[in-house]
Write a protein that holds these residues in place. Structure first.
Motif, mmCIF file in Angstrom:
data_model
loop_
_atom_site.group_PDB
_atom_site.id
_atom_site.type_symbol
_atom_site.label_atom_id
_atom_site.label_comp_id
_atom_site.label_asym_id
_atom_site.label_seq_id
_atom_site.Cartn_x
_atom_site.Cartn_y
_atom_site.Cartn_z
ATOM 1 N N GLU A 122 1.159 11.969 -2.997
ATOM 2 C CA GLU A 122 0.508 11.147 -1.985
ATOM 3 C C GLU A 122 1.542 10.230 -1.359
ATOM 4 O OE1 GLU A 122 -3.028 8.928 -2.922
ATOM 5 O OE2 GLU A 122 -3.424 10.294 -4.581
ATOM 6 N N ILE A 124 2.737 6.783 0.082
ATOM 7 C CA ILE A 124 2.451 5.360 -0.083
ATOM 8 C C ILE A 124 3.135 4.653 1.072
ATOM 9 C CG2 ILE A 124 2.746 3.340 -1.546
ATOM 10 C CD1 ILE A 124 2.910 5.253 -3.942
ATOM 11 N N SER A 125 2.365 3.880 1.793
ATOM 12 C CA SER A 125 2.935 3.183 2.946
ATOM 13 C C SER A 125 3.954 2.159 2.448
ATOM 14 C CB SER A 125 1.844 2.483 3.754
ATOM 15 O OG SER A 125 1.366 1.353 3.055
ATOM 16 N N ALA A 185 4.261 -0.926 3.272
ATOM 17 C CA ALA A 185 3.583 -2.203 2.984
ATOM 18 C C ALA A 185 2.884 -2.143 1.630
ATOM 19 C CB ALA A 185 2.579 -2.534 4.082
ATOM 20 N N ARG A 186 2.218 -1.036 1.351
ATOM 21 C CA ARG A 186 1.518 -0.888 0.062
ATOM 22 C C ARG A 186 2.533 -0.810 -1.073
ATOM 23 N NH1 ARG A 186 -2.764 -2.282 -2.646
ATOM 24 N NH2 ARG A 186 -3.603 -0.628 -3.924
ATOM 25 N N ALA A 187 3.645 -0.138 -0.865
ATOM 26 C CA ALA A 187 4.688 -0.057 -1.891
ATOM 27 C C ALA A 187 5.234 -1.450 -2.197
ATOM 28 C CB ALA A 187 5.816 0.870 -1.437
ATOM 29 N N GLU A 238 3.575 -4.264 -1.887
ATOM 30 C CA GLU A 238 2.523 -4.946 -2.648
ATOM 31 C C GLU A 238 2.543 -4.519 -4.115
ATOM 32 O OE1 GLU A 238 -1.246 -4.144 -0.827
ATOM 33 O OE2 GLU A 238 -0.701 -5.145 1.035
ATOM 34 N N ILE A 239 2.702 -3.236 -4.355
ATOM 35 C CA ILE A 239 2.713 -2.715 -5.727
ATOM 36 C C ILE A 239 3.933 -3.225 -6.478
ATOM 37 C CG2 ILE A 239 2.917 -0.599 -7.105
ATOM 38 C CD1 ILE A 239 1.120 0.717 -4.870
ATOM 39 N N ARG A 259 3.284 -6.754 -7.390
ATOM 40 C CA ARG A 259 2.313 -6.779 -8.490
ATOM 41 C C ARG A 259 2.997 -6.458 -9.817
ATOM 42 N NH1 ARG A 259 -3.420 -3.526 -8.216
ATOM 43 N NH2 ARG A 259 -4.233 -4.217 -10.219
#
Length: 100
Positions: free
Chosen positions: A7, A9-10, A12-14, A16-17, A20
């Motif tokens: 999949e 992962i954008s 921006a999302r990467a 964020e992860i 986290r």
């Protein structure tokens, strides 16, 4: 445990992860130190947390801290911090086998 990483992962999302994950690492390291402090000097550690709860309550309520937030947002943040610190002590006491 192998995850399907096919999949996308954008970026921006990467980001964020990754943030986290960094927070989780810091949290686990802090937890270790806190539990060790509770084992070594429980009264002093609990006293410190009690004073920090007061300090945080006053800081957020007065508007001296988190000036970029509204009063309602600061109140929510202050409540969450207070509850988190109280829970931290309870969790550590349970971890070391001290009656809560």
């Amino acid at each position: 445990m192998t995850e399907d990483r096919s999949e996308e992962i954008s970026p921006a999302r990467a980001a964020e992860i990754r943030l986290r994950a960094r927070l989780a690492v810091v949290e686990r390291a802090a937890w270790f130190g806190f539990v060790e402090a509770m084992r070594a000097r429980p009264a002093e550690t609990q006293g410190f947390i009690a004073s920090e709860r007061t300090r945080c309550r006053d800081g957020f309520a007065s508007g001296a801290w988190a000036k970029d937030l509204t009063a309602a947002e600061r109140a929510l943040l202050g409540e969450e911090v207070d509850q988190g610190l109280a829970q931290l002590v309870e969790d550590a006491r349970a971890e070391i086998g001290e009656d809560v």
